[in-house]
Design a protein around this motif. Sequence first.
Motif: not given
Length: 92
Positions: A54-64
Amino acid sequence: MATFLTLHQAPGLSADEIAGYGPEVAQGVHARFRNLFVNLRSGFIVTIYEADSQDAVEQEFERIGFPFDDIHEIDYTLDEAQLAAMTSGATS
């Protein structure tokens, strides 16, 4: 890799604005995009991603640079064919 469903509220977001996020989403640095479901009138958005956590998904949305309301790991799925097979022995 796990599957995650994300929920977003973005009232007023247009299809063109969604398309503008496309290049960043396609890069998939921390998580891999699978599906998008949108009601443009209400601004309700659901996405499906694959990631290690889930942390990776959160990081992806933060990156986007796209906000999210909730992220949920999916641990059970059922498609139409599986439902039909499951219920084929059921009596009315």
